[in-house]
Design an enzyme around this catalytic site. Structure first.
Site, PDB file in Angstrom:
ATOM      1  N   GLY A 142      -6.780   4.058   3.682  1.00 50.41           N
ATOM      2  CA  GLY A 142      -6.224   3.323   4.810  1.00 50.41           C
ATOM      3  C   GLY A 142      -5.780   4.147   5.998  1.00 50.41           C
ATOM      4  CD  GLU A 192       0.567   5.239   3.133  1.00 48.89           C
ATOM      5  OE1 GLU A 192      -0.647   5.321   3.403  1.00 48.89           O
ATOM      6  OE2 GLU A 192       1.003   5.132   1.982  1.00 48.89           O
ATOM      7  CG  ASP A 193      -2.531   2.397   5.262  1.00 44.89           C
ATOM      8  OD1 ASP A 193      -1.635   2.791   4.496  1.00 44.89           O
ATOM      9  OD2 ASP A 193      -3.502   1.726   4.862  1.00 44.89           O
ATOM     10  CG  ASP A 231       4.005  -3.921   0.936  1.00 48.91           C
ATOM     11  OD1 ASP A 231       5.146  -4.410   1.007  1.00 48.91           O
ATOM     12  OD2 ASP A 231       3.009  -4.607   0.629  1.00 48.91           O
ATOM     13  CE  LYS A 272       3.554  -6.036   4.424  1.00 52.72           C
ATOM     14  NZ  LYS A 272       2.608  -6.739   3.498  1.00 52.72           N
ATOM     15  CB  VAL A 320      -1.189  -6.717   8.091  1.00 52.11           C
ATOM     16  CG1 VAL A 320      -0.126  -7.625   8.681  1.00 52.11           C
ATOM     17  CG2 VAL A 320      -0.545  -5.559   7.349  1.00 52.11           C
TER      18      VAL A 320
END
Length: 180
Positions: free
Chosen positions: A46, A100-101, A104, A132, A154
């Site tokens: 990602g 990092e993308d 979460d 997030k 997303v």
């Protein structure tokens, strides 16, 4: 058409590009007094578009490497982190910038950070495009956050659903009927 699964665009490419320019300046300012080039470690898969955009704006020498670690299967975190591809460059006595993308649950990132410190990294700095916080399952925070987003599924700009949608030039909310 790939866009047909998108409910709405959350962050457009222009916003992402502007964010990457600012983060690049941050990395440069932290690294101005060091003798070694910053070691940027992208978490596969990602982070690839984010890291590619980010390094275009860094004007000092950098080293890059990649690590493949994941805890997701489909849309849920399995709770177990698996390392599929390890680093090629040593992190011993170096400041490592994890690129990092999205953060979460935080499980993967926490384990990767601990692993790098155990291997002798001097410091581990976390840079994430998206945060997030509502999804967090462990105690970890990024040092540098591009965008804080709501608890929505997303995709785009590296983020996927079953390996699809990574190539979108924006971050979009996936329609629930696509993954339910």
């Amino acid at each position: 058409m790939i866009d047909s699964g998108i409910e709405k665009v959350l962050i457009n490419f222009s916003q992402i590009q502007s964010c990457c320019e600012k983060m690049a300046k941050t990395i440069e300012s932290y690294s101005v007094d060091t003798k070694e080039a910053p070691l940027l470690v992208g978490l596969l898969k990602g982070s690839v578009p984010f890291m590619a955009e980010l390094i275009k704006h860094i004007t000092i020498p950098v080293e890059i490497d990649f690590l493949s670690a994941h805890s997701y299967e489909g849309i849920q975190s399995s709770g177990k982190v698996k390392i599929d591809k390890d680093l090629d460059i040593s992190c011993l006595n170096r400041t490592v910038w994890i690129i990092e993308d999205i953060i979460d649950t935080g499980r993967t990132l926490l384990e990767v950070k601990q692993m790098l410190l155990e291997r002798g990294a001097q410091d581990v700095v976390i840079v994430t495009l998206l945060d997030k916080p509502e999804g967090r399952k462990v105690q970890i925070e990024a040092d540098h956050v591009g965008f804080t987003i709501p608890n929505a599924f997303v995709v785009g700009f590296g983020l996927d659903y079953n390996e699809k949608y990574r190539n979108l030039p924006y971050i979009g909310v996936l329609k629930p009927e696509v993954y339910l």
